[in-house]
Design a protein around this motif. Structure first.
Motif, PDB file in Angstrom:
ATOM      1  N   UNK A 212      12.707  57.953  91.153  1.00  0.00           N
ATOM      2  CA  UNK A 212      13.092  56.591  91.531  1.00  0.00           C
ATOM      3  C   UNK A 212      14.610  56.526  91.014  1.00  0.00           C
ATOM      4  N   UNK A 213      15.419  56.129  92.211  1.00  0.00           N
ATOM      5  CA  UNK A 213      16.861  56.155  92.000  1.00  0.00           C
ATOM      6  C   UNK A 213      17.011  54.889  91.232  1.00  0.00           C
ATOM      7  N   UNK A 214      16.130  53.728  91.545  1.00  0.00           N
ATOM      8  CA  UNK A 214      16.356  52.693  90.711  1.00  0.00           C
ATOM      9  C   UNK A 214      16.211  52.561  89.287  1.00  0.00           C
ATOM     10  N   UNK A 215      15.352  53.290  88.966  1.00  0.00           N
ATOM     11  CA  UNK A 215      15.030  53.625  87.297  1.00  0.00           C
ATOM     12  C   UNK A 215      16.206  54.392  86.824  1.00  0.00           C
ATOM     13  N   UNK A 216      16.626  55.197  87.643  1.00  0.00           N
ATOM     14  CA  UNK A 216      17.890  56.253  86.989  1.00  0.00           C
ATOM     15  C   UNK A 216      19.032  55.177  86.885  1.00  0.00           C
ATOM     16  N   UNK A 217      19.215  54.459  87.826  1.00  0.00           N
ATOM     17  CA  UNK A 217      20.644  53.412  87.716  1.00  0.00           C
ATOM     18  C   UNK A 217      20.097  52.485  86.586  1.00  0.00           C
ATOM     19  N   UNK A 218      18.956  52.055  86.232  1.00  0.00           N
ATOM     20  CA  UNK A 218      18.694  51.280  85.202  1.00  0.00           C
ATOM     21  C   UNK A 218      18.999  51.943  84.085  1.00  0.00           C
ATOM     22  N   UNK A 219      18.495  53.061  83.989  1.00  0.00           N
ATOM     23  CA  UNK A 219      18.671  53.873  82.609  1.00  0.00           C
ATOM     24  C   UNK A 219      20.107  54.158  82.416  1.00  0.00           C
ATOM     25  N   UNK A 220      20.955  54.450  83.476  1.00  0.00           N
ATOM     26  CA  UNK A 220      22.378  54.752  83.553  1.00  0.00           C
ATOM     27  C   UNK A 220      22.994  53.239  82.671  1.00  0.00           C
ATOM     28  N   UNK A 221      22.588  52.450  83.282  1.00  0.00           N
ATOM     29  CA  UNK A 221      23.237  51.083  82.790  1.00  0.00           C
ATOM     30  C   UNK A 221      22.787  50.646  81.271  1.00  0.00           C
ATOM     31  N   UNK A 222      21.563  50.959  80.843  1.00  0.00           N
ATOM     32  CA  UNK A 222      21.249  50.812  79.573  1.00  0.00           C
ATOM     33  C   UNK A 222      21.766  51.768  78.702  1.00  0.00           C
ATOM     34  N   UNK A 223      22.129  53.012  79.299  1.00  0.00           N
ATOM     35  CA  UNK A 223      22.836  53.915  78.229  1.00  0.00           C
ATOM     36  C   UNK A 223      24.250  53.622  78.279  1.00  0.00           C
ATOM     37  N   UNK A 224      24.729  53.272  79.311  1.00  0.00           N
ATOM     38  CA  UNK A 224      26.161  52.859  79.160  1.00  0.00           C
ATOM     39  C   UNK A 224      26.468  51.596  78.235  1.00  0.00           C
ATOM     40  N   UNK A 225      25.524  50.634  78.156  1.00  0.00           N
ATOM     41  CA  UNK A 225      25.762  49.500  77.294  1.00  0.00           C
ATOM     42  C   UNK A 225      25.598  50.114  75.623  1.00  0.00           C
ATOM     43  N   UNK A 226      24.675  51.164  75.577  1.00  0.00           N
ATOM     44  CA  UNK A 226      24.693  51.577  74.387  1.00  0.00           C
ATOM     45  C   UNK A 226      25.952  52.358  73.857  1.00  0.00           C
ATOM     46  N   UNK A 227      26.460  52.968  74.840  1.00  0.00           N
ATOM     47  CA  UNK A 227      28.042  53.575  74.556  1.00  0.00           C
ATOM     48  C   UNK A 227      28.742  52.619  74.072  1.00  0.00           C
ATOM     49  N   UNK A 228      29.044  51.396  74.823  1.00  0.00           N
ATOM     50  CA  UNK A 228      29.800  50.218  74.480  1.00  0.00           C
ATOM     51  C   UNK A 228      29.533  49.832  73.135  1.00  0.00           C
ATOM     52  N   UNK A 229      28.147  49.714  72.917  1.00  0.00           N
ATOM     53  CA  UNK A 229      27.701  49.173  71.595  1.00  0.00           C
ATOM     54  C   UNK A 229      28.346  49.977  70.439  1.00  0.00           C
ATOM     55  N   UNK A 230      28.217  51.374  70.864  1.00  0.00           N
ATOM     56  CA  UNK A 230      28.630  52.384  69.744  1.00  0.00           C
ATOM     57  C   UNK A 230      30.195  52.484  69.707  1.00  0.00           C
ATOM     58  N   UNK A 231      30.959  52.065  70.608  1.00  0.00           N
ATOM     59  CA  UNK A 231      32.344  51.634  70.438  1.00  0.00           C
ATOM     60  C   UNK A 231      32.493  50.583  69.661  1.00  0.00           C
ATOM     61  N   UNK A 232      31.829  49.428  70.003  1.00  0.00           N
ATOM     62  CA  UNK A 232      32.165  48.333  69.105  1.00  0.00           C
ATOM     63  C   UNK A 232      31.889  48.663  67.660  1.00  0.00           C
ATOM     64  N   UNK A 233      30.800  49.175  67.408  1.00  0.00           N
ATOM     65  CA  UNK A 233      30.221  49.460  65.909  1.00  0.00           C
ATOM     66  C   UNK A 233      30.769  50.730  65.389  1.00  0.00           C
ATOM     67  N   UNK A 234      31.769  51.435  66.016  1.00  0.00           N
ATOM     68  CA  UNK A 234      32.498  52.611  65.973  1.00  0.00           C
ATOM     69  C   UNK A 234      31.376  53.699  65.098  1.00  0.00           C
ATOM     70  N   UNK A 235      30.240  53.692  65.888  1.00  0.00           N
ATOM     71  CA  UNK A 235      29.338  54.713  65.488  1.00  0.00           C
ATOM     72  C   UNK A 235      29.266  56.035  66.403  1.00  0.00           C
ATOM     73  N   UNK A 236      29.900  57.203  65.875  1.00  0.00           N
ATOM     74  CA  UNK A 236      30.013  58.071  66.794  1.00  0.00           C
ATOM     75  C   UNK A 236      28.643  58.790  67.221  1.00  0.00           C
ATOM     76  N   UNK A 237      27.687  58.932  66.432  1.00  0.00           N
ATOM     77  CA  UNK A 237      26.552  59.466  67.037  1.00  0.00           C
ATOM     78  C   UNK A 237      25.791  58.679  68.312  1.00  0.00           C
ATOM     79  N   UNK A 238      25.952  57.264  68.083  1.00  0.00           N
ATOM     80  CA  UNK A 238      25.284  56.345  69.305  1.00  0.00           C
ATOM     81  C   UNK A 238      26.510  56.628  70.572  1.00  0.00           C
ATOM     82  N   UNK A 239      27.814  56.950  70.353  1.00  0.00           N
ATOM     83  CA  UNK A 239      28.715  56.929  71.438  1.00  0.00           C
ATOM     84  C   UNK A 239      28.464  58.179  72.056  1.00  0.00           C
ATOM     85  N   UNK A 240      28.456  59.477  71.215  1.00  0.00           N
ATOM     86  CA  UNK A 240      28.185  61.063  71.858  1.00  0.00           C
ATOM     87  C   UNK A 240      26.990  60.952  72.421  1.00  0.00           C
TER      88      UNK A 240
END
Length: 86
Positions: free
Chosen positions: A35-63
């Protein structure tokens, strides 16, 4: 257990979880069951986790999430290439 080690192990496991699917799609050159939609939703969620990791300065979350974003973008590209036109 050190919380950084816990975060790194969790990140590695979740990051590599889609690699077997990617390998299968590349090997078979078939993405009909994905499902392309599922993959897009997953990419969006993962991207938000990267952003969160940047805000919190958490390298394991970012990487780990940045790696997972790349794997899933690759999978999405494969979906676009290998799904049969209807």
């Amino acid at each position: 257990m050190n919380e950084n080690i816990l975060g790194i192990v969790a990140g590695i496991l979740t990051s590599v979880s889609m690699i077997p699917q990617l390998v299968k799609v590349l090997k078979e050159k078939n993405a009909e069951d994905l499902s392309s939609i599922m993959i897009l939703v997953l990419i969006t969620g993962l991207s938000l986790w990267v952003w969160y990791g940047i805000i919190k300065d958490e390298i394991p979350i970012i990487l780990s999430n940045a790696f997972a974003v790349l794997v899933n973008i690759t999978l999405l590209i494969c979906c676009m290439i290998y799904k049969k036109k209807k």
